[in-house]
Design a protein around this motif. Structure first.
Motif, PDB file in Angstrom:
ATOM      1  N   LEU A 352       0.855  -1.184   0.000  1.00 40.10           N
ATOM      2  CA  LEU A 352       0.000   0.000   0.000  1.00 40.10           C
ATOM      3  C   LEU A 352       0.890   1.232   0.000  1.00 40.10           C
ATOM      4  CD1 LEU A 352      -2.914   1.161   0.266  1.00 40.10           C
ATOM      5  CD2 LEU A 352      -2.574   1.115   2.742  1.00 40.10           C
ATOM      6  N   LEU A 353       0.626   2.145  -0.935  1.00 47.37           N
ATOM      7  CA  LEU A 353       1.406   3.373  -1.073  1.00 47.37           C
ATOM      8  C   LEU A 353       0.576   4.558  -0.623  1.00 47.37           C
ATOM      9  CD1 LEU A 353       3.899   4.962  -2.291  1.00 47.37           C
ATOM     10  CD2 LEU A 353       2.596   5.022  -4.439  1.00 47.37           C
ATOM     11  N   VAL A 354       1.184   5.471   0.155  1.00 45.62           N
ATOM     12  CA  VAL A 354       0.514   6.701   0.571  1.00 45.62           C
ATOM     13  C   VAL A 354       1.519   7.845   0.537  1.00 45.62           C
ATOM     14  CG1 VAL A 354      -1.068   5.428   2.091  1.00 45.62           C
ATOM     15  CG2 VAL A 354       1.000   6.480   3.057  1.00 45.62           C
ATOM     16  N   ALA A 355       0.993   9.052   0.559  1.00 44.73           N
ATOM     17  CA  ALA A 355       1.807  10.250   0.740  1.00 44.73           C
ATOM     18  C   ALA A 355       1.450  10.870   2.078  1.00 44.73           C
ATOM     19  CB  ALA A 355       1.561  11.249  -0.386  1.00 44.73           C
ATOM     20  N   GLY A 356       2.464  11.367   2.780  1.00 39.88           N
ATOM     21  CA  GLY A 356       2.229  12.013   4.060  1.00 39.88           C
ATOM     22  C   GLY A 356       2.142  13.518   3.904  1.00 39.88           C
ATOM     23  N   ALA A 357       1.569  14.166   4.905  1.00 42.41           N
ATOM     24  CA  ALA A 357       1.527  15.622   4.904  1.00 42.41           C
ATOM     25  C   ALA A 357       2.915  16.229   5.036  1.00 42.41           C
ATOM     26  CB  ALA A 357       0.623  16.122   6.037  1.00 42.41           C
ATOM     27  N   ASP A 358       3.906  15.388   5.332  1.00 35.85           N
ATOM     28  CA  ASP A 358       5.297  15.842   5.359  1.00 35.85           C
ATOM     29  C   ASP A 358       5.932  15.809   3.974  1.00 35.85           C
ATOM     30  OD1 ASP A 358       5.414  13.122   5.002  1.00 35.85           O
ATOM     31  OD2 ASP A 358       6.775  12.725   6.677  1.00 35.85           O
ATOM     32  N   ASN A 359       5.107  15.545   2.937  1.00 31.36           N
ATOM     33  CA  ASN A 359       5.551  15.538   1.532  1.00 31.36           C
ATOM     34  C   ASN A 359       6.468  14.365   1.201  1.00 31.36           C
ATOM     35  OD1 ASN A 359       5.745  18.983   2.116  1.00 31.36           O
ATOM     36  ND2 ASN A 359       4.172  18.066   0.832  1.00 31.36           N
ATOM     37  N   ARG A 360       6.344  13.278   1.938  1.00 31.00           N
ATOM     38  CA  ARG A 360       7.160  12.084   1.691  1.00 31.00           C
ATOM     39  C   ARG A 360       6.287  10.921   1.250  1.00 31.00           C
ATOM     40  NH1 ARG A 360      11.874  14.639   1.146  1.00 31.00           N
ATOM     41  NH2 ARG A 360      12.381  15.903   2.968  1.00 31.00           N
ATOM     42  N   TRP A 361       6.925   9.933   0.596  1.00 30.07           N
ATOM     43  CA  TRP A 361       6.259   8.717   0.147  1.00 30.07           C
ATOM     44  C   TRP A 361       6.451   7.621   1.206  1.00 30.07           C
ATOM     45  CZ3 TRP A 361       4.490   8.672  -5.165  1.00 30.07           C
ATOM     46  CH2 TRP A 361       4.906   9.774  -5.923  1.00 30.07           C
ATOM     47  N   TYR A 362       5.395   6.818   1.426  1.00 28.10           N
ATOM     48  CA  TYR A 362       5.472   5.724   2.385  1.00 28.10           C
ATOM     49  C   TYR A 362       4.803   4.490   1.789  1.00 28.10           C
ATOM     50  CZ  TYR A 362       6.624   9.254   5.923  1.00 28.10           C
ATOM     51  OH  TYR A 362       7.209  10.272   6.632  1.00 28.10           O
ATOM     52  N   VAL A 363       5.370   3.294   2.104  1.00 27.26           N
ATOM     53  CA  VAL A 363       4.789   2.034   1.650  1.00 27.26           C
ATOM     54  C   VAL A 363       4.609   1.099   2.840  1.00 27.26           C
ATOM     55  CG1 VAL A 363       5.619   2.154  -0.739  1.00 27.26           C
ATOM     56  CG2 VAL A 363       7.089   1.193   1.031  1.00 27.26           C
ATOM     57  N   SER A 364       3.540   0.305   2.766  1.00 31.37           N
ATOM     58  CA  SER A 364       3.250  -0.682   3.804  1.00 31.37           C
ATOM     59  C   SER A 364       3.185  -2.058   3.187  1.00 31.37           C
ATOM     60  CB  SER A 364       1.912  -0.361   4.483  1.00 31.37           C
ATOM     61  OG  SER A 364       1.543  -1.400   5.384  1.00 31.37           O
ATOM     62  N   SER A 365       3.797  -3.029   3.854  1.00 33.33           N
ATOM     63  CA  SER A 365       3.756  -4.418   3.402  1.00 33.33           C
ATOM     64  C   SER A 365       2.863  -5.279   4.282  1.00 33.33           C
ATOM     65  CB  SER A 365       5.178  -5.016   3.381  1.00 33.33           C
ATOM     66  OG  SER A 365       6.013  -4.295   2.499  1.00 33.33           O
ATOM     67  N   ASP A 366       2.189  -4.667   5.252  1.00 32.03           N
ATOM     68  CA  ASP A 366       1.335  -5.426   6.170  1.00 32.03           C
ATOM     69  C   ASP A 366      -0.050  -4.804   6.288  1.00 32.03           C
ATOM     70  OD1 ASP A 366       2.019  -3.170   7.620  1.00 32.03           O
ATOM     71  OD2 ASP A 366       3.211  -4.250   9.119  1.00 32.03           O
ATOM     72  N   ASP A 367      -0.587  -4.358   5.159  1.00 32.52           N
ATOM     73  CA  ASP A 367      -1.969  -3.870   5.056  1.00 32.52           C
ATOM     74  C   ASP A 367      -2.235  -2.612   5.874  1.00 32.52           C
ATOM     75  OD1 ASP A 367      -2.559  -6.078   3.430  1.00 32.52           O
ATOM     76  OD2 ASP A 367      -2.971  -7.330   5.184  1.00 32.52           O
ATOM     77  N   GLY A 368      -1.191  -1.828   6.108  1.00 36.07           N
ATOM     78  CA  GLY A 368      -1.375  -0.570   6.808  1.00 36.07           C
ATOM     79  C   GLY A 368      -1.070  -0.612   8.288  1.00 36.07           C
ATOM     80  N   ALA A 369      -0.599  -1.765   8.796  1.00 34.65           N
ATOM     81  CA  ALA A 369      -0.230  -1.840  10.217  1.00 34.65           C
ATOM     82  C   ALA A 369       1.029  -1.026  10.496  1.00 34.65           C
ATOM     83  CB  ALA A 369      -0.037  -3.286  10.637  1.00 34.65           C
ATOM     84  N   SER A 370       1.945  -0.998   9.525  1.00 35.59           N
ATOM     85  CA  SER A 370       3.165  -0.211   9.664  1.00 35.59           C
ATOM     86  C   SER A 370       3.604   0.247   8.277  1.00 35.59           C
ATOM     87  CB  SER A 370       4.277  -1.026  10.338  1.00 35.59           C
ATOM     88  OG  SER A 370       4.639  -2.137   9.536  1.00 35.59           O
ATOM     89  N   PHE A 371       4.424   1.281   8.247  1.00 38.77           N
ATOM     90  CA  PHE A 371       4.903   1.837   6.986  1.00 38.77           C
ATOM     91  C   PHE A 371       6.399   2.073   7.069  1.00 38.77           C
ATOM     92  CE2 PHE A 371       0.458   2.720   6.468  1.00 38.77           C
ATOM     93  CZ  PHE A 371       0.238   2.776   5.098  1.00 38.77           C
ATOM     94  N   GLY A 372       7.028   2.038   5.908  1.00 39.41           N
ATOM     95  CA  GLY A 372       8.415   2.446   5.779  1.00 39.41           C
ATOM     96  C   GLY A 372       8.492   3.556   4.745  1.00 39.41           C
ATOM     97  N   ARG A 373       9.392   4.482   4.944  1.00 37.40           N
ATOM     98  CA  ARG A 373       9.508   5.610   4.027  1.00 37.40           C
ATOM     99  C   ARG A 373      10.257   5.197   2.766  1.00 37.40           C
ATOM    100  NH1 ARG A 373      12.851  11.201   5.099  1.00 37.40           N
ATOM    101  NH2 ARG A 373      12.979  11.787   2.894  1.00 37.40           N
TER     102      ARG A 373
END
Length: 417
Positions: A352-373
């Motif tokens: 799962l890919l998202v963008a943060g309000a800090d203008n960075r990209w983040y991806v999750s490999s566990d359905d949104g339980a945790s993210f890595g930048r």
């Protein structure tokens, strides 16, 4: 005289002929394009970081169309339109192909981009209060390489609440109080109007009504647009939900999602008949106004509950296309952004890919339980949004650039600003 018999064909010969016939019927992959991409990835491998996708993997991934889930001729991936070898930015399997030629200037700021297929795209640029230009719409027929710009009527000068709606065959609408419609890809525009409701019709599109929200940033009205003309059909009943979010595109099964609150609960609802009826899902208590949004890819679906300004309150996951959701994380997930910017982007590899309000990209490999930048040399990003045939990234490099992606993993920086 005994009947003569044909000489039997040896087994090895029969197998060889069968193999040859089978190979003749199999459509061969675009080997020249794959070799070109592989060579290009090797040249730029050091700039991509350890998570960059291999060229063959990228090419094969793009042969699947995220907005249909069915068979059919696959569109050419955006990267294939970049033969001159422009800059590449990437990390964690997310790749952005940079500019490769002249850039078209558009007055104002790009605020809305829609692609009806990987080749045909449209964008809306607004000129804010005090500006001397009206809003304008630009169109591309080659995936974002070349653009033609047309100004909207002078009454759009200073407007910052307009929404661009793109329907098939070059039918467009710009909604926002007074609406404008085009049937020729944005070359000419006429005043829009309203028609009597027809009941749910194929291709109808629920749209958030500009300017209808309350002081808490929610409470939007939802209106239906019909693709013929196109024409607005008026508001629909949303079951008493105080709407904070309306999906910008239908899911593969024709579902349109909305999200918000009702009676102190965070609620998501979906209509598969153009707003005629809704099926709702309650996601738990809402601490004040809540923005609920949903993203679906095949059987996987994600829901996130945020405050109106994007503060993450909880992630949810579904394995039945959103019919039921299971809580994954309460509050901001570990390692992820505290505030979300834009929409969720499910990837074909299960992440799962998202963008943060800090203008960075983040991806999750566990359905949104945790993210890595996802860092590397990826540029800053303002927000992510879904369009009819993929996704759009806004405010790249924090200075107005936009990128388009068919699958959320490989992006092309549009040659316009």
């Amino acid at each position: 005289m005994p009947e003569s018999r044909p000489t039997p064909v040896p087994l090895d010969d029969r197998l060889a002929r069968g193999r040859s016939d089978l190979l003749d019927r199999i459509e061969q992959p675009p080997l020249d394009r794959i070799r070109h991409l592989a060579a290009r990835r090797r040249r730029h491998g050091r700039t991509l970081g350890t998570g960059a996708l291999a060229a063959v993997a990228v090419t094969l991934t793009l042969l699947v169309r995220p907005w249909t889930g069915g068979a059919g001729p696959a569109p050419a991936p955006p990267v294939a339109a970049d033969p001159t070898g422009g800059p590449i930015y990437g990390d964690a399997g997310i790749i952005i192909n940079g500019l490769t030629g002249p850039v078209t200037d558009v007055p104002g700021t790009i605020t809305d981009v829609e692609f009806t297929d990987p080749d045909h795209g449209y964008l809306l640029a607004e000129c804010g209060e005090g500006a001397t230009c009206p809003a304008s719409v630009a169109r591309t027929e080659d995936g974002g390489v070349n653009w033609q710009v047309t100004e909207l009527p002078d009454a759009t000068r200073g407007r910052t609440d307009l929404d661009l709606l793109a329907f098939p065959d070059g039918r467009l609408a710009v909604a926002g109080g007074t609406s404008y419609v085009s049937t020729d890809g944005g070359r000419t525009w006429q005043l829009g109007g309203r028609a009597k409701p027809l009941g749910p019709q194929p291709g109808d599109r629920p749209v958030r009504q500009p300017g209808s929200r309350g002081a808490d940033g929610c409470g939007y009205g939802v209106s239906i647009w019909h693709p013929d003309a196109p024409v607005e059909l008026g508001p629909v009943d949303t079951l008493g939900i105080s709407v904070c979010w309306v999906a910008s595109d239908a899911t593969a099964d024709g579902g349109w999602w909305i999200g918000g609150t009702r009676d102190g609960q965070a609620v998501a609802a979906v209509s598969r008949d153009g707003g005629g009826t809704w099926t709702e899902t309650t996601l738990g208590p809402a601490a004040g106004p809540a923005r609920v949004q949903v993203a679906v890819l095949g059987g996987r679906a994600y829901a996130v509950v945020t405050s109106p300004d994007g503060e993450i309150r909880g992630f949810f996951h579904s394995v039945d296309a959103g019919r039921t959701f299971t809580p994954v994380a309460a509050g901001p997930p570990a390692g992820g952004p505290g505030h979300l910017a834009g929409e969720l982007v499910p990837l074909f590899d299960g992440r799962l890919l998202v963008a943060g309000a800090d203008n960075r990209w983040y991806v999750s490999s566990d359905d949104g339980a945790s993210f890595g930048r996802a860092a590397g040399n990826l540029p800053t990003v303002g927000r992510l949004a879904r369009t009819n045939s993929g996704y759009v990234a806004y405010q790249l490099f924090s200075n107005g650039w936009v990128a388009y992606s068919v699958d959320g993993a490989t992006w092309r920086k549009l040659q316009i600003r």
